[in-house]
Design an enzyme around this catalytic site. Structure first.
Site, short mmCIF file in Angstrom:
data_model
loop_
_atom_site.label_atom_id
_atom_site.label_comp_id
_atom_site.label_asym_id
_atom_site.label_seq_id
_atom_site.Cartn_x
_atom_site.Cartn_y
_atom_site.Cartn_z
N CYS A 161 56.21 52.99 58.19
CA CYS A 161 56.44 51.97 59.21
C CYS A 161 57.41 51.04 58.58
CB CYS A 161 55.35 51.32 59.54
SG CYS A 161 55.35 49.95 60.89
N ASP A 172 76.51 60.44 43.23
CA ASP A 172 75.20 61.00 42.73
C ASP A 172 74.99 62.39 43.88
OD1 ASP A 172 72.43 61.49 42.80
OD2 ASP A 172 71.80 59.41 43.11
N CYS A 186 49.91 48.58 62.27
CA CYS A 186 50.50 47.57 62.75
C CYS A 186 50.55 47.86 64.47
CB CYS A 186 51.39 46.78 62.07
SG CYS A 186 52.96 47.82 62.44
N CYS A 197 55.49 47.41 58.66
CA CYS A 197 54.48 47.15 57.59
C CYS A 197 54.29 47.81 56.27
CB CYS A 197 53.33 46.84 58.52
SG CYS A 197 52.38 48.41 58.94
N CYS A 255 52.86 53.46 64.37
CA CYS A 255 52.31 53.18 63.17
C CYS A 255 50.63 52.99 63.52
CB CYS A 255 52.85 51.75 62.74
SG CYS A 255 51.95 51.29 61.25
#
Length: 412
Positions: free
Chosen positions: A201, A338, A220, A204, A217
Site C-alpha cells: 500500500c 542498469d 488502512c 501505509c 489495503c
C-alpha cells in the site's frame, strides 16, 4: 486563457528567436531536431519563458511511465476538433523540450504536453494546466529514476491544491494515491496489466489485496475509487453509461486504455466522446512506434518497450508463433545504464517464436533468455538478424536508444 493579447515581453521574444536559431543550427549540423538545445538556450535567456508561453493556452499535461507519448498524440488529435493545438509530439518531455514546442505554436488554443514523471510538479506550476492526465507508474531506469513510491509522493505533493482537473487511472494504486491529494479528480478504469510495483500500500505500506479487478489495503482501508469512465473491451463507457466504440490503427489493449483516458480528457475540454474517438483513428504511428517498414525483403514492425511493464504489454500484441522476433537492448544514458530490469520481464511469453538478439547489451539479454529456456541467436547487427528470418512479418522490439538506432538503419 486563449485569445489574450501577446504575453511575450521583448526579452521573451528574444529568447524564443535565439532558441529557434540554435535549434535550426543543430538540425543543420545533423544533431537531431534541436528542440532540447533550443529550449535550453531560450530558458537561459528568460527563465520564466515556459510560463509566459503557456499563459494564453488551455493546457493538458500527460505523465506516466508508459504510454505518455501515444496518449499525448491521441489527446492532441481529439482536441483539434475544438481548435488549434500545439504539442511536443516528438516526445521531448522535459522543460527545455516543452518550451521549444510551445514557442512554435503562436496561434494555438490548446497545449497538449507530455511531461517526464520527475518534472510533472514543476511543469504544472509553470503552465497552470486545465487538466492533468496520470496513466501509470512502474519501475524504469533503475540507476537514476526515483523508486516508484517516491515518484508518487512527488506527484501527490506537487498536485495538492492544484486547480487542474486530474484524469487518473483508478486501477493503478500508485496513481490513485498520487491523485488523491487533488480536489478535482475524474477516475478512469483503464486497467493495469503489470502489478509488480503495487503489492504494498502506498499510503501505509500494508499488503494490497487484489480480488479480481478490484484492489484495497487490508490495513488502512485505502481502496480503488469508483471510476466514472471505463475501458470495456472495444468500447469506452462514459459517466452516463453510454458505450462508445474505439477504432484505432494502433494495436493492443494498452492503446485502447490510452484512448479511454484521452476521451475523458477531451470531455473536460468539451469535445464529446464520439468526436474524440473518431479523430483518434487518424493516429497511425507515434514517432515510429508501430510502423511497419520494408527492409531486406521483410516487413518489420517496430515496437518500443523501455521497461518491464512496457515489455509485458508489447508481448501481448505481437503476432503468434512462429513469427520471428528480433530483440534489441542498449544501456546508454537515455535508457538507464542498469540492465537488471531484464530479470523482471517474463520472456517465457516468447516461447515458440524464433528469436534474434542484437544491441549494445545483447549478451545481457542472451543470458536472461537462456535462463528462460528460449531458443535464440545472438547477431552482430540488424541486417544479420533479418537475413536469418524468412520473408514476411518480423516483430522488432527495442528499448529507447536501440529503437532510434533501428529507425536510422531502416530509414524510418
Amino acid at each position: 486563457m486563449a485569445g489574450n493579447s501577446d504575453p511575450l515581453t521583448p526579452r521573451a521574444k528574444l529568447a524564443v528567436t535565439a532558441g529557434k536559431a540554435v535549434a535550426a543550427a543543430s538540425r543543420a549540423a545533423g544533431r537531431g531536431s534541436g528542440s532540447v538545445i533550443g529550449g535550453r538556450v531560450a530558458l537561459k535567456l528568460d527563465p520564466d519563458l515556459l510560463a509566459r508561453l503557456a499563459q494564453n493556452l488551455d493546457c493538458v499535461l500527460v505523465s506516466a511511465t508508459n504510454g505518455k507519448t501515444t496518449t499525448t498524440r491521441l489527446i492532441a488529435e481529439a482536441l483539434r476538433a475544438a481548435g488549434p493545438v500545439v504539442s511536443n509530439a516528438l516526445g521531448a518531455n522535459m522543460p527545455a523540450g516543452i518550451t521549444s514546442a510551445l514557442a512554435g505554436g503562436s496561434d494555438a488554443k490548446f497545449g497538449v504536453i507530455e511531461v517526464d514523471e520527475k518534472y510533472l510538479a514543476g511543469v504544472a506550476r509553470d503552465t497552470d494546466p486545465k487538466c492533468i492526465a496520470l496513466l501509470n507508474l512502474s519501475r524504469d531506469q533503475l540507476d537514476r529514476a526515483a523508486e516508484t513510491r517516491m515518484l508518487a509522493e512527488n506527484w501527490r505533493e506537487g498536485l495538492a491544491g492544484s486547480k487542474a482537473v486530474v484524469v487518473a487511472n483508478a486501477d493503478d494504486p500508485l496513481v490513485v494515491w498520487a491523485a488523491s491529494s487533488s480536489p478535482n479528480v475524474i477516475w478512469v478504469a483503464a486497467g493495469q496489466m503489470w502489478k509488480d510495483d503495487a503489492w504494498s500500500c502506498p499510503s501505509c505500506g500494508g499488503v494490497m489485496q487484489r480480488p479480481g479487478d478490484d484492489w484495497f489495503c487490508g490495513e488502512c482501508g485505502f481502496r480503488r475509487p469508483t471510476p466514472s469512465w471505463a475501458l470495456s473491451g472495444d468500447h469506452v463507457l462514459d459517466p452516463h453509461g453510454s458505450a462508445w466504440p474505439i477504432h484505432l490503427q494502433l494495436p493492443g489493449r494498452a492503446n485502447k486504455a490510452n484512448a479511454a483516458s484521452s476521451a475523458a480528457v477531451a470531455a473536460v475540454f468539451g469535445v464529446p466522446p464520439q468526436v474524440a474517438l473518431e479523430r483518434m483513428y487518424q493516429v497511425q504511428a507515434v514517432a515510429g512506434r508501430y510502423d511497419v517498414v520494408q527492409f531486406e525483403g521483410r516487413d518489420l514492425r517496430l515496437l518500443l518497450a523501455k521497461n518491464p511493464a512496457g515489455w509485458l504489454e508489447t508481448f501481448s500484441l505481437i503476432d503468434p508463433p512462429p513469427t520471428p522476433v528480433i530483440l534489441s537492448v542498449n544501456a546508454r544514458s537515455a535508457d538507464g545504464t542498469d540492465t537488471s530490469w531484464l530479470w523482471d520481464v517474463d520472456y517465457t511469453r516468447l516461447t515458440g517464436h524464433p528469436i534474434c538478439v542484437v544491441g549494445d547489451r545483447k549478451l545481457d539479454l542472451a543470458v536472461r533468455l537462456e535462463v528462460a529456456n528460449q531458443h535464440f541467436q545472438v547477431c552482430e547487427n540488424l541486417d544479420q538478424a533479418v537475413q536469418l528470418c524468412p520473408p514476411g512479418r518480423i516483430e522488432v522490439i527495442a528499448n529507447y536508444t536501440a529503437f532510434q538506432d533501428l529507425r536510422r538503419r531502416v530509414g524510418n
